[in-house]
Design an enzyme around this catalytic site. Structure first.
Site, PDB file in Angstrom:
ATOM      1  N   THR A  21       3.995   1.249  -0.840  1.00 38.00           N
ATOM      2  CA  THR A  21       4.626   1.497  -2.140  1.00 38.00           C
ATOM      3  C   THR A  21       3.828   2.056  -3.310  1.00 38.00           C
ATOM      4  O   THR A  21       4.368   2.941  -4.084  1.00 38.00           O
ATOM      5  CB  THR A  21       5.297   0.113  -2.371  1.00 38.00           C
ATOM      6  OG1 THR A  21       5.980  -0.618  -1.585  1.00 38.00           O
ATOM      7  CG2 THR A  21       5.809   0.067  -4.007  1.00 38.00           C
ATOM      8  N   ARG A  23       2.481   8.110   6.822  1.00 42.77           N
ATOM      9  CA  ARG A  23       3.023   8.157   8.264  1.00 42.77           C
ATOM     10  C   ARG A  23       4.676   8.051   8.561  1.00 42.77           C
ATOM     11  O   ARG A  23       5.221   7.350   7.650  1.00 42.77           O
ATOM     12  CB  ARG A  23       2.316   7.237   9.327  1.00 42.77           C
ATOM     13  CG  ARG A  23       0.546   7.504   9.133  1.00 42.77           C
ATOM     14  CD  ARG A  23      -0.190   6.321   9.895  1.00 42.77           C
ATOM     15  NE  ARG A  23      -0.190   5.046   8.855  1.00 42.77           N
ATOM     16  CZ  ARG A  23      -0.208   3.915   9.259  1.00 42.77           C
ATOM     17  NH1 ARG A  23      -0.617   3.574  10.536  1.00 42.77           N
ATOM     18  NH2 ARG A  23      -0.348   2.732   8.260  1.00 42.77           N
ATOM     19  N   PHE A  27      -3.421  -0.312   7.148  1.00 46.62           N
ATOM     20  CA  PHE A  27      -4.128  -1.734   6.986  1.00 46.62           C
ATOM     21  C   PHE A  27      -5.194  -1.598   6.033  1.00 46.62           C
ATOM     22  O   PHE A  27      -5.241  -0.874   4.956  1.00 46.62           O
ATOM     23  CB  PHE A  27      -4.404  -2.156   8.339  1.00 46.62           C
ATOM     24  CG  PHE A  27      -3.672  -2.444   9.373  1.00 46.62           C
ATOM     25  CD1 PHE A  27      -2.501  -3.027   8.786  1.00 46.62           C
ATOM     26  CD2 PHE A  27      -3.533  -2.125  10.685  1.00 46.62           C
ATOM     27  CE1 PHE A  27      -1.400  -3.333   9.882  1.00 46.62           C
ATOM     28  CE2 PHE A  27      -2.548  -2.258  11.512  1.00 46.62           C
ATOM     29  CZ  PHE A  27      -1.613  -2.935  11.091  1.00 46.62           C
ATOM     30  N   TRP A  84       6.777  -0.836  -8.474  1.00 46.71           N
ATOM     31  CA  TRP A  84       7.804  -1.222  -7.810  1.00 46.71           C
ATOM     32  C   TRP A  84       9.196  -1.465  -8.719  1.00 46.71           C
ATOM     33  O   TRP A  84      10.265  -1.212  -8.173  1.00 46.71           O
ATOM     34  CB  TRP A  84       7.402  -2.689  -7.273  1.00 46.71           C
ATOM     35  CG  TRP A  84       8.430  -3.107  -6.295  1.00 46.71           C
ATOM     36  CD1 TRP A  84       8.277  -2.930  -4.635  1.00 46.71           C
ATOM     37  CD2 TRP A  84       9.630  -4.054  -6.499  1.00 46.71           C
ATOM     38  NE1 TRP A  84       9.580  -3.685  -4.135  1.00 46.71           N
ATOM     39  CE2 TRP A  84      10.188  -4.084  -5.006  1.00 46.71           C
ATOM     40  CE3 TRP A  84      10.134  -4.628  -7.495  1.00 46.71           C
ATOM     41  CZ2 TRP A  84      11.368  -5.009  -5.095  1.00 46.71           C
ATOM     42  CZ3 TRP A  84      11.241  -5.356  -7.403  1.00 46.71           C
ATOM     43  CH2 TRP A  84      11.986  -5.552  -6.267  1.00 46.71           C
ATOM     44  N   PHE A  95       3.311  -8.379  -9.117  1.00 45.23           N
ATOM     45  CA  PHE A  95       4.430  -9.092  -8.866  1.00 45.23           C
ATOM     46  C   PHE A  95       5.036 -10.130  -9.753  1.00 45.23           C
ATOM     47  O   PHE A  95       4.188 -10.327 -10.867  1.00 45.23           O
ATOM     48  CB  PHE A  95       4.303 -10.110  -7.517  1.00 45.23           C
ATOM     49  CG  PHE A  95       4.131  -9.441  -6.354  1.00 45.23           C
ATOM     50  CD1 PHE A  95       5.021  -9.441  -5.227  1.00 45.23           C
ATOM     51  CD2 PHE A  95       2.989  -8.680  -6.148  1.00 45.23           C
ATOM     52  CE1 PHE A  95       4.983  -8.892  -4.060  1.00 45.23           C
ATOM     53  CE2 PHE A  95       2.836  -8.003  -4.745  1.00 45.23           C
ATOM     54  CZ  PHE A  95       4.051  -8.216  -3.689  1.00 45.23           C
ATOM     55  N   LYS A 130       0.905  -1.081   0.120  1.00 43.41           N
ATOM     56  CA  LYS A 130       0.041  -0.178   0.076  1.00 43.41           C
ATOM     57  C   LYS A 130       0.979   1.405  -0.128  1.00 43.41           C
ATOM     58  O   LYS A 130       0.565   2.071  -0.795  1.00 43.41           O
ATOM     59  CB  LYS A 130      -0.832  -0.194   1.213  1.00 43.41           C
ATOM     60  CG  LYS A 130      -1.793   1.139   1.432  1.00 43.41           C
ATOM     61  CD  LYS A 130      -3.001   1.024   2.345  1.00 43.41           C
ATOM     62  CE  LYS A 130      -2.935   0.331   3.446  1.00 43.41           C
ATOM     63  NZ  LYS A 130      -1.857   0.791   4.326  1.00 43.41           N
ATOM     64  N   ALA A 173      -3.039   1.500  13.092  1.00 44.27           N
ATOM     65  CA  ALA A 173      -4.492   1.659  12.458  1.00 44.27           C
ATOM     66  C   ALA A 173      -5.484   0.690  12.871  1.00 44.27           C
ATOM     67  O   ALA A 173      -6.680   0.761  12.872  1.00 44.27           O
ATOM     68  CB  ALA A 173      -4.468   1.356  10.975  1.00 44.27           C
ATOM     69  N   LYS A 228       6.766  -6.545  10.838  1.00 48.43           N
ATOM     70  CA  LYS A 228       6.153  -6.002   9.632  1.00 48.43           C
ATOM     71  C   LYS A 228       7.273  -5.472   8.577  1.00 48.43           C
ATOM     72  O   LYS A 228       7.007  -5.480   7.633  1.00 48.43           O
ATOM     73  CB  LYS A 228       4.948  -4.962  10.136  1.00 48.43           C
ATOM     74  CG  LYS A 228       4.662  -4.172   8.891  1.00 48.43           C
ATOM     75  CD  LYS A 228       3.348  -3.144   9.336  1.00 48.43           C
ATOM     76  CE  LYS A 228       2.954  -2.495   8.299  1.00 48.43           C
ATOM     77  NZ  LYS A 228       3.688  -1.505   8.129  1.00 48.43           N
TER      78      LYS A 228
END
Length: 555
Positions: free
Chosen positions: A72, A93, A300, A408, A380, A70, A272, A104
């Site tokens: 990214t 954030r 999230f 990405w 991906f 998210k 979150a 994480k």
């Protein structure tokens, strides 16, 4: 190449040049080295009469171990909008040390869509979290000190409602006994620690409009209750002024840059699933005055982050988002469709289709807020054309569009299609933002509304003590506050193992807390921790300084 290796090769520009892109004079930047700076309060105040740009939210499906990307996508979309000629700023954030050294990982994006300096952002950065920790614990120290020196306010030490914090995962501190060791150390009592990002001080800093508002909200923090159950506030302890002093610099938004040298505001970091999961109001509103487009994210999945972004942050700050990007991946769809993590590299179109129920429920939910949405498929290398097409077909059946994004690997070049779609949604003028519930709805009804409309629960389970507490807060004048739901991020339910789009479940409410300073009621559902623990193999085991003096092991 790892994210940190990519970030290390970044061709960063002096932070003054990044400020120039937004029209921030260098004298209004407080530099922290050459590549990050805080923006002066004086400059922010000078922007009040300027019109706002367009606000775009990036949210996601429920997170899975496969990773959705998210942040990214948020960074990539900001770069993509700049690449198609839209003056854009990103608002995200700050990272907590707990997840960084736990499981994480960092919070700076990944691949060719990162915010830099990545190492600084994921570690001490500009010291904001340290300031928040210090301000929070100053109040805790002054509270115990007040009780030690005679307890003039007659605080019932059995009803102290304020815990200490630290920015680290440490299960040993969840529940403690403090003030042991005899008369000189005070009155022994049960206490505990939360992680800094769960602190009400963190939520206050992220929702306050300016320093005056900050100090007033700090004074409104309830630290405990007397025997007659009347509240005792931080202002009664006379801690609010000193806390504001500690937070004065932390209140100023941080300016950094993406790998493509576009401006990014990185400020605040409430969790979150425990708090409201958005960057600061000050950072977002400042960016809206300086850029044509502002891309921000909510923590999230959309059931937590987006709902709180809309119902708490936008409601309280008067923000009007105009488009939403819902991030999904083929891998996550397969996991929601029953595929194990080790088998995600194998094509399985049926599993993708089965897993799309989670995506569909989030899309339906977003429509309830009146903001048009587009799905961003974060690509991906193992994804096949047939799997991607299955998501596109499903989303089309829901009356929306899914766009494949390769940011990405390719940076802005790989996400221009999504950027153009976002502009189309914004310029289409179809946004008619509205929160899910009105201010004057009873508190329990607000909880029920979220449970049924967003989580798709049949009912809520709350005992009489919780119902009576909510009624009491309404009588005390807090009934107009929004509710901040605290539950697992992994599922629409309170059971983290229930993926997909479960229906027919109940929402058990374990506890409710009044965050009078932040301005919301926290509703704790199921087994949710305000102080996480480290996993069996924490990321910290792999983080070290290499022979060249560079940091290795950060995500």
């Amino acid at each position: 190449m790892s994210d940190i290796e990519i970030a290390r090769k970044a061709n960063k520009k002096p932070i003054q040049e990044i400020g120039d892109k937004l029209g921030i004079p260098s004298e209004h930047l407080l530099p922290f080295g050459h590549d990050k700076a805080k923006i002066s309060e004086e400059f922010i105040k000078s922007l009040e009469s300027k019109p706002n740009g367009h606000l775009v939210l990036v949210t996601a499906i429920n997170p899975t171990p496969a990773g959705e990307g998210k942040t990214t996508t948020t960074v990539g979309l900001g770069d993509g909008l700049n690449a198609i000629g839209k003056k854009t700023a990103i608002c995200i954030r700050e990272a907590s040390l707990g997840p960084n050294f736990g499981m994480k990982g960092g919070a700076a994006g990944g691949g060719q869509s990162q915010v830099v300096p990545m190492e600084d952002m994921n570690l001490h950065f500009t010291g904001d979290f340290h300031a928040i920790t210090s301000a929070h614990n100053l109040l805790a120290a002054m509270l115990d000190n007040h009780i030690y020196w005679g307890n003039e306010l007659e605080i019932d030490i059995r009803r102290i409602a304020y815990r200490r914090v630290m920015d680290m995962n440490d299960r040993a501190l969840r529940q403690i006994v403090c003030n042991l060791g005899g008369v000189a150390n005070g009155f022994p009592r049960e206490a505990g620690f939360d992680i800094t990002v769960a602190s009400e001080v963190m939520a206050i800093l992220c929702l306050a409009k300016d320093l005056r508002d900050l100090e007033k909200r700090l004074g409104d923090i309830i630290v405990g209750y007397r025997r007659d159950k009347s509240a005792v506030y931080a202002r009664d302890i006379k801690a609010d002024g000193a806390m504001a002093v500690l937070l004065q610099q932390a209140m100023q938004p941080n300016l950094v840059q993406t790998l493509e040298n576009n401006p990014a505001f990185v400020h605040g970091g409430p969790f979150a699933n425990i708090a409201h999961g958005c960057n600061s109001v000050v950072a977002t509103t400042t960016a809206l005055k300086l850029a044509d487009y502002v891309v921000t994210e909510a923590g999230f999945g959309a059931d937590l982050g987006a709902e709180k972004f809309f119902d708490i942050k936008c409601r309280k700050a008067g923000l009007k988002p105009e488009a939403v990007v819902l991030v999904a991946t083929v891998r996550a769809m397969k996991m929601n469709g029953g595929v194990k993590k080790d088998d995600l590299g194998t094509e399985n179109v049926d599993a993708v289709r089965n897993g799309c129920a989670n995506l569909g429920q989030h899309l339906e939910n977003l429509k309830k807020f009146g903001v048009p949405a587009v799905v961003g498929i974060n690509h991906f290398v193992s994804d096949t054309d047939a799997e991607v097409q299955a998501i596109k077909d499903f989303v089309a059946e829901q009356g929306a569009e899914a766009v494949l994004c390769k940011h990405w690997a390719k940076g802005s070049e790989g996400i221009k299609d999504l950027a153009n779609k976002v502009v189309e949604l914004v310029e289409g003028g179809k946004a008619d933002f509205k929160p899910l519930y009105p201010d004057d709805m009873p508190l329990l009804k607000k909880v029920e509304t979220i449970a049924k409309e967003i989580y798709r629960a049949d009912d809520i389970v709350a005992d009489s003590s919780i119902r009576n507490q909510l009624k009491q807060w309404e009588e005390d004048g807090y009934g107009n506050l929004p509710v901040c739901m605290a539950k697992t991020q992994y599922s629409f339910t309170t059971d983290p193992t229930r993926r997909g789009a479960p229906r027919g479940h109940s929402l058990p409410i374990r506890e409710v807390r009044l965050s009078a300073g932040a301005g919301f009621i926290v509703v704790i559902c199921g087994e949710i921790m305000t102080m996480p623990g480290l996993p069996r193999k924490p990321s910290a085991e792999n983080i070290r300084i290499n022979e060249e003096g560079l940091i290795d092991g950060l995500f």
